[in-house]
Design a protein around this motif. Structure first.
Motif, PDB file in Angstrom:
ATOM      1  N   PRO A  47      17.578  44.601   4.998  1.00 56.51           N
ATOM      2  CA  PRO A  47      16.655  45.737   5.055  1.00 56.51           C
ATOM      3  C   PRO A  47      17.353  47.038   5.476  1.00 56.51           C
ATOM      4  N   GLY A  48      17.084  48.086   4.727  1.00 51.94           N
ATOM      5  CA  GLY A  48      17.658  49.394   5.022  1.00 51.94           C
ATOM      6  C   GLY A  48      19.001  49.648   4.370  1.00 51.94           C
ATOM      7  N   ILE A 208      29.436  65.433  17.706  1.00 52.54           N
ATOM      8  CA  ILE A 208      29.067  64.959  16.387  1.00 52.54           C
ATOM      9  C   ILE A 208      27.896  63.974  16.507  1.00 52.54           C
ATOM     10  N   VAL A 209      27.053  63.965  15.485  1.00 54.69           N
ATOM     11  CA  VAL A 209      25.724  63.362  15.562  1.00 54.69           C
ATOM     12  C   VAL A 209      25.684  62.018  14.844  1.00 54.69           C
ATOM     13  N   VAL A 210      25.035  61.048  15.469  1.00 52.35           N
ATOM     14  CA  VAL A 210      24.803  59.744  14.838  1.00 52.35           C
ATOM     15  C   VAL A 210      23.780  59.924  13.712  1.00 52.35           C
ATOM     16  N   HIS A 211      24.041  59.316  12.559  1.00 57.34           N
ATOM     17  CA  HIS A 211      23.140  59.413  11.415  1.00 57.34           C
ATOM     18  C   HIS A 211      21.797  58.752  11.736  1.00 57.34           C
ATOM     19  N   GLY A 212      20.704  59.443  11.403  1.00 59.07           N
ATOM     20  CA  GLY A 212      19.388  58.824  11.564  1.00 59.07           C
ATOM     21  C   GLY A 212      19.249  57.536  10.781  1.00 59.07           C
ATOM     22  N   PRO A 213      19.673  57.478   9.504  1.00 62.34           N
ATOM     23  CA  PRO A 213      19.580  56.218   8.752  1.00 62.34           C
ATOM     24  C   PRO A 213      20.378  55.085   9.379  1.00 62.34           C
ATOM     25  N   ILE A 217      18.717  51.610  10.293  1.00 61.56           N
ATOM     26  CA  ILE A 217      19.256  50.332   9.812  1.00 61.56           C
ATOM     27  C   ILE A 217      19.455  49.373  10.983  1.00 61.56           C
ATOM     28  N   LEU A 218      20.004  49.884  12.087  1.00 60.79           N
ATOM     29  CA  LEU A 218      20.221  49.042  13.261  1.00 60.79           C
ATOM     30  C   LEU A 218      18.898  48.502  13.804  1.00 60.79           C
ATOM     31  N   GLN A 220      16.106  47.988  12.098  1.00 58.15           N
ATOM     32  CA  GLN A 220      15.582  46.969  11.179  1.00 58.15           C
ATOM     33  C   GLN A 220      16.313  45.642  11.360  1.00 58.15           C
ATOM     34  N   GLY A 221      17.619  45.703  11.500  1.00 57.25           N
ATOM     35  CA  GLY A 221      18.371  44.486  11.754  1.00 57.25           C
ATOM     36  C   GLY A 221      18.013  43.863  13.088  1.00 57.25           C
ATOM     37  N   PHE A 222      17.790  44.694  14.095  1.00 54.41           N
ATOM     38  CA  PHE A 222      17.400  44.212  15.420  1.00 54.41           C
ATOM     39  C   PHE A 222      16.054  43.507  15.354  1.00 54.41           C
ATOM     40  N   ALA A 223      15.118  44.072  14.580  1.00 54.84           N
ATOM     41  CA  ALA A 223      13.795  43.456  14.442  1.00 54.84           C
ATOM     42  C   ALA A 223      13.887  42.084  13.792  1.00 54.84           C
TER      43      ALA A 223
END
Length: 282
Positions: A47-48, A208-213, A217-218, A220-223
Protein backbone atom coordinates in the motif's frame (compact mmCIF):
# COMPACT_ATOMS: atom_id res chain seq x y z
CA UNK A 1 -6.02 38.38 -4.98
CA UNK A 2 -6.24 35.01 -6.69
CA UNK A 3 -9.64 33.39 -7.17
CA UNK A 4 -10.68 29.92 -8.26
CA UNK A 5 -12.38 31.47 -11.29
CA UNK A 6 -8.93 32.08 -12.76
CA UNK A 7 -8.43 28.31 -12.91
CA UNK A 8 -11.98 27.10 -13.53
CA UNK A 9 -11.06 25.94 -17.02
CA UNK A 10 -8.74 23.34 -15.46
CA UNK A 11 -11.59 21.55 -13.62
CA UNK A 12 -12.44 18.32 -15.41
CA UNK A 13 -9.08 18.15 -17.18
CA UNK A 14 -7.81 14.56 -17.40
CA UNK A 15 -4.51 12.80 -17.99
CA UNK A 16 -3.90 9.11 -18.80
CA UNK A 17 -0.62 7.30 -18.19
CA UNK A 18 0.25 3.65 -18.84
CA UNK A 19 3.27 1.98 -17.25
CA UNK A 20 4.54 -1.43 -16.16
CA UNK A 21 4.68 -1.56 -12.36
CA UNK A 22 8.42 -1.54 -11.76
CA UNK A 23 10.06 -4.22 -9.64
CA UNK A 24 13.27 -2.19 -9.72
CA UNK A 25 11.64 0.78 -7.97
CA UNK A 26 9.95 -1.49 -5.43
CA UNK A 27 13.30 -3.16 -4.70
CA UNK A 28 14.87 0.29 -4.35
CA UNK A 29 12.28 1.41 -1.80
CA UNK A 30 12.64 -1.83 0.18
CA UNK A 31 16.39 -1.20 0.36
CA UNK A 32 15.88 2.47 1.30
CA UNK A 33 13.57 1.43 4.13
CA UNK A 34 16.06 -1.29 5.15
CA UNK A 35 13.49 -4.07 4.74
CA UNK A 36 14.65 -7.68 4.65
CA UNK A 37 12.22 -8.69 1.90
CA UNK A 38 11.93 -6.90 -1.44
CA UNK A 39 8.78 -7.56 -3.52
CA UNK A 40 9.45 -8.93 -7.00
CA UNK A 41 7.60 -9.49 -10.28
CA UNK A 42 4.28 -11.21 -9.61
CA UNK A 43 4.06 -9.94 -6.02
CA UNK A 44 1.42 -7.45 -4.85
CA UNK A 45 2.65 -3.88 -4.56
CA UNK A 46 2.48 -2.78 -0.88
CA UNK A 47 0.00 0.00 0.00
CA UNK A 48 1.21 3.46 -0.98
CA UNK A 49 4.07 2.19 -3.11
CA UNK A 50 2.18 3.16 -6.26
CA UNK A 51 3.52 6.68 -5.59
CA UNK A 52 6.83 5.44 -7.00
CA UNK A 53 5.14 4.78 -10.34
CA UNK A 54 3.76 7.07 -13.09
CA UNK A 55 6.26 9.86 -12.38
CA UNK A 56 7.95 10.67 -15.71
CA UNK A 57 10.93 13.02 -15.86
CA UNK A 58 10.35 16.25 -17.75
CA UNK A 59 13.02 17.83 -19.92
CA UNK A 60 15.56 19.89 -17.97
CA UNK A 61 14.41 23.12 -19.63
CA UNK A 62 10.92 22.42 -18.25
CA UNK A 63 12.10 22.27 -14.62
CA UNK A 64 11.24 25.23 -12.40
CA UNK A 65 13.45 27.02 -9.89
CA UNK A 66 12.07 24.86 -7.06
CA UNK A 67 13.00 21.62 -8.86
CA UNK A 68 9.40 20.74 -9.75
CA UNK A 69 8.17 20.85 -13.36
CA UNK A 70 7.28 24.41 -14.36
CA UNK A 71 3.70 25.57 -13.87
CA UNK A 72 1.24 24.57 -16.54
CA UNK A 73 0.68 21.29 -18.36
CA UNK A 74 -1.86 19.04 -16.68
CA UNK A 75 -2.01 20.97 -13.40
CA UNK A 76 -3.30 24.55 -13.37
CA UNK A 77 -0.60 27.23 -13.65
CA UNK A 78 -1.10 28.64 -10.15
CA UNK A 79 1.04 31.73 -9.73
CA UNK A 80 2.21 31.08 -6.16
CA UNK A 81 5.79 29.99 -5.43
CA UNK A 82 5.38 27.25 -2.81
CA UNK A 83 3.50 23.99 -3.31
CA UNK A 84 3.08 20.89 -1.21
CA UNK A 85 1.18 17.64 -1.05
CA UNK A 86 -1.12 18.27 1.91
CA UNK A 87 -2.98 14.97 2.22
CA UNK A 88 -5.31 12.53 0.56
CA UNK A 89 -7.85 9.74 0.74
CA UNK A 90 -7.26 6.28 -0.73
CA UNK A 91 -9.43 3.23 -1.32
CA UNK A 92 -7.47 0.05 -1.95
CA UNK A 93 -9.82 -2.26 -3.87
CA UNK A 94 -7.08 -4.69 -4.84
CA UNK A 95 -3.28 -4.57 -4.94
CA UNK A 96 -1.45 -3.77 -8.14
CA UNK A 97 0.75 -6.62 -9.35
CA UNK A 98 4.43 -5.89 -9.88
CA UNK A 99 5.74 -6.56 -13.37
CA UNK A 100 2.40 -6.04 -15.14
CA UNK A 101 1.10 -3.05 -17.07
CA UNK A 102 -1.25 -0.65 -15.28
CA UNK A 103 -3.18 2.47 -16.19
CA UNK A 104 -3.54 5.68 -14.19
CA UNK A 105 -6.27 8.19 -15.09
CA UNK A 106 -6.14 11.52 -13.26
CA UNK A 107 -8.74 14.28 -13.17
CA UNK A 108 -8.78 17.76 -11.65
CA UNK A 109 -11.85 17.78 -9.42
CA UNK A 110 -11.69 21.19 -7.76
CA UNK A 111 -9.65 24.38 -7.48
CA UNK A 112 -10.34 26.66 -4.52
CA UNK A 113 -8.65 29.91 -3.49
CA UNK A 114 -8.51 31.14 0.11
CA UNK A 115 -6.82 33.88 2.07
CA UNK A 116 -5.83 33.64 5.71
CA UNK A 117 -3.01 34.16 8.19
CA UNK A 118 -0.67 32.26 5.86
CA UNK A 119 -1.55 34.61 3.00
CA UNK A 120 -3.04 33.48 -0.29
CA UNK A 121 -3.64 29.75 -0.76
CA UNK A 122 -4.93 27.71 -3.68
CA UNK A 123 -6.13 24.15 -3.07
CA UNK A 124 -6.23 21.70 -5.97
CA UNK A 125 -8.00 18.34 -5.56
CA UNK A 126 -7.08 15.53 -7.95
CA UNK A 127 -8.80 12.19 -8.46
CA UNK A 128 -6.65 9.23 -9.52
CA UNK A 129 -7.89 5.83 -10.67
CA UNK A 130 -5.34 3.04 -11.07
CA UNK A 131 -6.38 -0.11 -12.94
CA UNK A 132 -4.86 -3.37 -14.13
CA UNK A 133 -6.40 -5.70 -16.72
CA UNK A 134 -9.53 -3.52 -16.71
CA UNK A 135 -9.98 -3.92 -12.93
CA UNK A 136 -10.01 -0.85 -10.68
CA UNK A 137 -7.35 -1.35 -8.00
CA UNK A 138 -6.87 2.04 -6.32
CA UNK A 139 -8.98 5.18 -6.10
CA UNK A 140 -7.30 8.23 -4.65
CA UNK A 141 -8.08 11.86 -3.96
CA UNK A 142 -4.98 14.02 -3.62
CA UNK A 143 -4.84 17.48 -2.07
CA UNK A 144 -2.20 19.90 -3.35
CA UNK A 145 -1.72 23.34 -1.76
CA UNK A 146 -0.07 26.35 -3.40
CA UNK A 147 0.91 29.22 -1.11
CA UNK A 148 2.77 32.49 -0.93
CA UNK A 149 6.39 32.70 0.16
CA UNK A 150 6.87 33.27 3.87
CA UNK A 151 7.43 36.90 4.79
CA UNK A 152 10.92 37.59 6.23
CA UNK A 153 10.81 37.25 10.00
CA UNK A 154 7.24 35.97 10.03
CA UNK A 155 6.28 33.96 13.10
CA UNK A 156 6.03 30.21 12.64
CA UNK A 157 2.54 28.73 13.09
CA UNK A 158 1.90 27.09 16.44
CA UNK A 159 2.30 23.31 16.43
CA UNK A 160 -0.37 20.97 17.78
CA UNK A 161 0.66 18.17 20.14
CA UNK A 162 0.38 14.58 18.97
CA UNK A 163 -2.37 12.46 20.56
CA UNK A 164 -1.71 10.67 23.83
CA UNK A 165 -2.31 7.03 24.63
CA UNK A 166 -0.61 5.29 21.71
CA UNK A 167 -0.96 1.51 21.85
CA UNK A 168 1.92 0.95 19.41
CA UNK A 169 4.94 3.05 18.52
CA UNK A 170 7.88 2.71 16.18
CA UNK A 171 10.77 5.08 15.55
CA UNK A 172 12.01 6.07 12.10
CA UNK A 173 15.25 7.90 11.47
CA UNK A 174 15.36 10.03 8.32
CA UNK A 175 18.68 11.30 6.98
CA UNK A 176 19.79 13.15 3.83
CA UNK A 177 20.79 9.95 2.02
CA UNK A 178 17.41 8.29 2.63
CA UNK A 179 15.56 11.37 1.48
CA UNK A 180 17.72 11.71 -1.63
CA UNK A 181 17.07 8.06 -2.52
CA UNK A 182 13.32 8.50 -2.03
CA UNK A 183 13.38 11.60 -4.24
CA UNK A 184 15.12 9.58 -6.95
CA UNK A 185 12.67 6.67 -6.66
CA UNK A 186 9.69 9.03 -7.02
CA UNK A 187 11.28 11.25 -9.71
CA UNK A 188 10.78 14.16 -7.30
CA UNK A 189 13.15 17.06 -7.92
CA UNK A 190 11.70 19.38 -5.26
CA UNK A 191 14.75 20.99 -3.71
CA UNK A 192 13.40 21.14 -0.15
CA UNK A 193 14.17 17.42 0.14
CA UNK A 194 17.91 17.57 -0.62
CA UNK A 195 19.12 21.18 -0.92
CA UNK A 196 19.56 22.53 2.60
CA UNK A 197 20.46 26.05 1.47
CA UNK A 198 17.37 26.29 -0.73
CA UNK A 199 15.11 24.81 1.99
CA UNK A 200 16.32 27.36 4.53
CA UNK A 201 16.80 30.50 2.47
CA UNK A 202 14.03 30.17 -0.13
CA UNK A 203 11.26 28.26 1.64
CA UNK A 204 12.05 29.13 5.27
CA UNK A 205 12.41 25.60 6.60
CA UNK A 206 14.82 24.72 9.40
CA UNK A 207 16.43 21.87 7.46
CA UNK A 208 15.74 19.59 4.50
CA UNK A 209 12.20 18.23 4.69
CA UNK A 210 10.92 14.66 4.92
CA UNK A 211 8.55 13.87 2.03
CA UNK A 212 4.89 13.72 3.02
CA UNK A 213 4.31 10.62 0.82
CA UNK A 214 7.22 8.87 2.56
CA UNK A 215 5.59 9.44 5.96
CA UNK A 216 2.23 8.28 4.55
CA UNK A 217 3.84 5.11 3.11
CA UNK A 218 5.42 4.40 6.50
CA UNK A 219 2.07 4.84 8.27
CA UNK A 220 0.33 2.47 5.83
CA UNK A 221 3.01 -0.14 6.35
CA UNK A 222 2.82 0.38 10.11
CA UNK A 223 -0.95 -0.16 10.03
CA UNK A 224 -0.73 -3.44 8.11
CA UNK A 225 2.25 -4.81 10.05
CA UNK A 226 0.60 -4.25 13.41
CA UNK A 227 -2.98 -5.22 12.53
CA UNK A 228 -2.25 -8.21 10.23
CA UNK A 229 -5.25 -7.17 8.15
CA UNK A 230 -5.61 -5.96 4.56
CA UNK A 231 -5.66 -2.20 4.23
CA UNK A 232 -8.79 -1.09 2.37
CA UNK A 233 -8.91 2.64 3.10
CA UNK A 234 -6.39 5.23 4.21
CA UNK A 235 -6.82 8.94 4.86
CA UNK A 236 -4.04 11.30 5.86
CA UNK A 237 -3.29 14.98 6.38
CA UNK A 238 0.06 16.63 6.95
CA UNK A 239 0.05 19.16 9.79
CA UNK A 240 3.72 20.04 10.37
CA UNK A 241 7.02 19.34 8.60
CA UNK A 242 9.51 16.71 9.68
CA UNK A 243 13.21 17.20 9.08
CA UNK A 244 16.16 15.03 8.17
CA UNK A 245 18.24 15.72 11.24
CA UNK A 246 16.02 14.12 13.90
CA UNK A 247 14.04 10.85 14.24
CA UNK A 248 10.27 10.77 14.55
CA UNK A 249 7.70 8.19 15.67
CA UNK A 250 4.90 6.32 13.94
CA UNK A 251 2.11 5.70 16.44
CA UNK A 252 -1.30 4.04 16.51
CA UNK A 253 -4.25 4.21 18.85
CA UNK A 254 -6.76 1.53 19.74
CA UNK A 255 -8.59 -0.03 16.79
CA UNK A 256 -12.37 0.45 16.73
CA UNK A 257 -14.63 -1.30 14.20
CA UNK A 258 -11.70 -1.95 11.91
CA UNK A 259 -10.53 1.68 11.92
CA UNK A 260 -7.08 2.46 13.30
CA UNK A 261 -6.12 6.02 14.27
CA UNK A 262 -2.53 6.72 13.24
CA UNK A 263 -0.16 9.63 13.48
CA UNK A 264 3.44 10.67 13.00
CA UNK A 265 4.86 12.37 16.10
CA UNK A 266 7.73 14.79 15.68
CA UNK A 267 10.79 14.79 17.94
CA UNK A 268 9.33 17.49 20.19
CA UNK A 269 5.97 15.73 20.55
CA UNK A 270 4.27 17.71 17.77
CA UNK A 271 1.68 16.20 15.42
CA UNK A 272 3.26 15.98 11.97
CA UNK A 273 0.71 13.79 10.16
CA UNK A 274 -2.68 12.46 11.19
CA UNK A 275 -4.23 9.44 9.50
CA UNK A 276 -6.92 6.78 9.70
CA UNK A 277 -6.56 3.27 8.30
CA UNK A 278 -9.42 0.83 7.73
CA UNK A 279 -8.42 -2.80 7.64
CA UNK A 280 -10.25 -5.92 6.56
CA UNK A 281 -9.62 -9.35 8.07
CA UNK A 282 -9.93 -12.62 6.19
Amino acid sequence: MLTEHEYSDAIGRTERLVQTISAERATGLAATLDLDHAPADGDPLPPGWHWLQFNPFVRQRDVGQDGHPKRGGFLPAVNLPRRMWAGGRLTHHAPLTIGREAEKVSEIMAVKAKSGRAGQLVFVTLKHRLSQDGKLCIEEEQDIVYREAAAPGAAKPALSPAPKGATRSEEFTPDPVRLFRFSALTSNGHRIHYDRTYAREEEDYRDIVVHGPLTAILLQGFATSTSRGRLTRFEFRGTAPLFADRPFKLEAGAEADGAIPLWAKGPDGELAMQATAVVEYA
